[in-house]
Scaffold this active site. Structure first.
Site, PDB file in Angstrom:
ATOM      1  N   ASN A 156      -3.947   2.667   3.100  1.00  0.00           N
ATOM      2  CA  ASN A 156      -5.032   2.057   2.328  1.00  0.00           C
ATOM      3  C   ASN A 156      -6.183   1.609   3.222  1.00  0.00           C
ATOM      4  O   ASN A 156      -6.517   0.420   3.283  1.00  0.00           O
ATOM      5  CB  ASN A 156      -4.506   0.860   1.532  1.00  0.00           C
ATOM      6  N   SER A 194       0.831  -1.189   0.000  1.00  0.00           N
ATOM      7  CA  SER A 194       0.000   0.000   0.000  1.00  0.00           C
ATOM      8  C   SER A 194       0.864   1.235   0.000  1.00  0.00           C
ATOM      9  O   SER A 194       2.041   1.179   0.331  1.00  0.00           O
ATOM     10  CB  SER A 194      -0.907   0.004   1.240  1.00  0.00           C
ATOM     11  N   CYS A 195       0.259   2.367  -0.393  1.00  0.00           N
ATOM     12  CA  CYS A 195       0.969   3.640  -0.373  1.00  0.00           C
ATOM     13  C   CYS A 195       0.810   4.296   0.994  1.00  0.00           C
ATOM     14  O   CYS A 195      -0.004   3.877   1.814  1.00  0.00           O
ATOM     15  CB  CYS A 195       0.399   4.572  -1.442  1.00  0.00           C
ATOM     16  N   ASP A 196       1.587   5.351   1.209  1.00  0.00           N
ATOM     17  CA  ASP A 196       1.485   6.120   2.450  1.00  0.00           C
ATOM     18  C   ASP A 196       1.644   7.597   2.134  1.00  0.00           C
ATOM     19  O   ASP A 196       2.557   7.980   1.398  1.00  0.00           O
ATOM     20  CB  ASP A 196       2.566   5.694   3.443  1.00  0.00           C
ATOM     21  N   GLU A 228      -4.496   7.156  -2.448  1.00  0.00           N
ATOM     22  CA  GLU A 228      -4.331   5.794  -1.937  1.00  0.00           C
ATOM     23  C   GLU A 228      -5.487   4.938  -2.449  1.00  0.00           C
ATOM     24  O   GLU A 228      -6.608   5.416  -2.602  1.00  0.00           O
ATOM     25  CB  GLU A 228      -4.405   5.786  -0.395  1.00  0.00           C
TER      26      GLU A 228
END
Length: 420
Positions: free
Chosen positions: A189, A7-9, A94
């Protein structure tokens, strides 16, 4: 290597969370391992009435005037994972899944909405309004990776300007937003807006009630109401990263700087700097937005994977910006597998010059660690010098130079020469 959440942050620090009177934005874009991310600049432009805009999958009406933008984007799509405009607005997005079904058809990608918000919004709130209006008109959906295997999602966004930040979370055409005016905040996410709602889709609660997700009684908690009862594994795993990111931000609460934000994005133990079998951090961005409108905003991009083994290079909006073609991917026109129907039946080489040089350097670091370490230490020293000079400029210790428009070009050029 880290096998945790994919996942992105996104992160933001506003005074008093920041050490200086600055808003600081940061994002890691975690995408399929072999996906190339390019950094592209598009100048402000006027468009004739009735113009049509070609996004990744669909066409929409163009507006009369668009702002200048700099974007870090997967090279195959029109939209972007993160970016900034010349009005001092930054946005990151996200992936998220909710009780609302993901649209299987082609519409606007979340990344398209992000770019449109930057091109059309002169504040974080106005960019949010652009996104929610387009969401209502065109919806969100479509394949989110360069692969025929289905992969689609809804989106959350962190929108930031010199004075405030907004968290925008969507479920189909529905949305909710939370305003952040001080301190630190991060998103991953998952749905993070609960009861502190600053704005929302006018039918949000009615839909939730009609679907039987909310009884209409008591305080409305968006996250609880719209999170799926059996969320995808990546949403569950993202909780670890969200907590880790929150802890890292809170450790530096009151002292966040651009350097601190970069160190957070480089943090591997927390998984924020991702390196797993199928996904990794493919691009990173940090923005420094002084509260004083007379001072320029500075945006830093890696344009290469893995920020722990990349350097951040500064970009400033000026009247004369040198194009940096060495971080722009090749174009394939109508023969692009994204454009052909059915889509994604083949792959093309989208690597730009810096990406190729960085690949060679990573190989050197793995096969000859001592030589690789020397190269990287020299580049990190250059990054440090650049940060010091920008800090001195913002503090009024040195005057702004006419060569600021060349800064990103010069840094990319220097990095490639070191790799060679």
């Amino acid at each position: 290597c880290f096998q945790g959440p994919r996942s992105c942050d996104c992160f933001v620090s506003l005074p008093p969370g920041s050490k200086h009177d600055q808003v600081i934005f940061g994002k890691n874009s975690d995408r399929p391992r072999d996906e190339v991310q390019e950094v592209t600049y598009y100048p402000a432009a006027n468009h004739p009435p009735g113009s049509v805009l070609e996004c990744t999958y669909i066409q929409i009406p163009q507006v009369e005037r668009t702002h200048a933008v700099v974007l870090s984007k997967p090279a195959w799509m029109w939209g972007a994972e993160m970016g900034a405009n010349d009005q001092g607005v930054c946005i990151g997005n996200e992936a998220v899944w909710t009780k609302e079904e993901v649209n299987p058809g082609e519409a606007l990608l979340g990344m398209d909405l992000l770019r449109l918000g930057l091109e059309r919004g002169d504040t974080a709130w106005n960019a949010l309004s652009v996104i929610t209006e387009l969401l209502q008109q065109h919806g969100q959906g479509g394949q989110c990776r360069e692969d025929p295997k289905p992969f689609s999602y809804h989106n959350t966004f962190l929108l930031v300007d010199r004075s405030e930040a907004w968290v925008l979370e969507t479920a189909g055409r529905l949305w909710v937003a939370q305003k952040v005016t001080e301190g630190v905040k991060n998103i991953s996410n998952q749905l993070t807006v609960s009861t502190e709602i600053s704005a929302e889709h006018p039918e949000l609660r009615a839909v939730a009630q009609a679907q039987g997700w909310w009884d209409g009684q008591g305080i409305f908690n968006f996250g609880q109401v719209f999170t799926p009862e059996q969320p995808p594994a990546r949403m569950e795993l993202a909780k670890q990263r969200y907590r880790g990111g929150t802890e890292l931000l809170q450790q530096h609460d009151g002292s966040v700087t651009a350097e601190v934000m970069m160190s957070i994005l480089r943090d591997k133990p927390s998984g924020i700097c991702m390196d797993s079998e199928g996904f990794r951090t493919t691009g990173s961005m940090v923005s420094l937005l002084p509260r004083d409108p007379s001072l320029p905003c500075v945006h830093f991009f890696t344009a290469t994977p893995d920020p722990s083994r990349s350097i951040f290079k500064p970009f400033l909006f000026t009247d004369c910006i040198t194009p940096v073609l060495r971080v722009v991917s090749p174009q394939f026109g109508p023969d692009d597998p994204v454009r052909k129907q059915p889509r994604f039946q083949s792959k093309v080489d989208r690597r730009h010059d810096l990406y190729k040089a960085h690949q060679v350097a990573l190989h050197t670091m793995e096969t000859n660690p001592d030589e690789g370490l020397v190269i990287y230490e020299i580049l990190r020293e250059l990054e440090s010098q650049c940060l010091s000079e920008i800090s001195a400029m913002l503090n009024g210790e040195i005057t702004e130079s006419d060569e600021l428009g060349d800064l990103f070009f010069d840094c990319v050029d220097t990095e490639i020469k070191f790799y060679q």
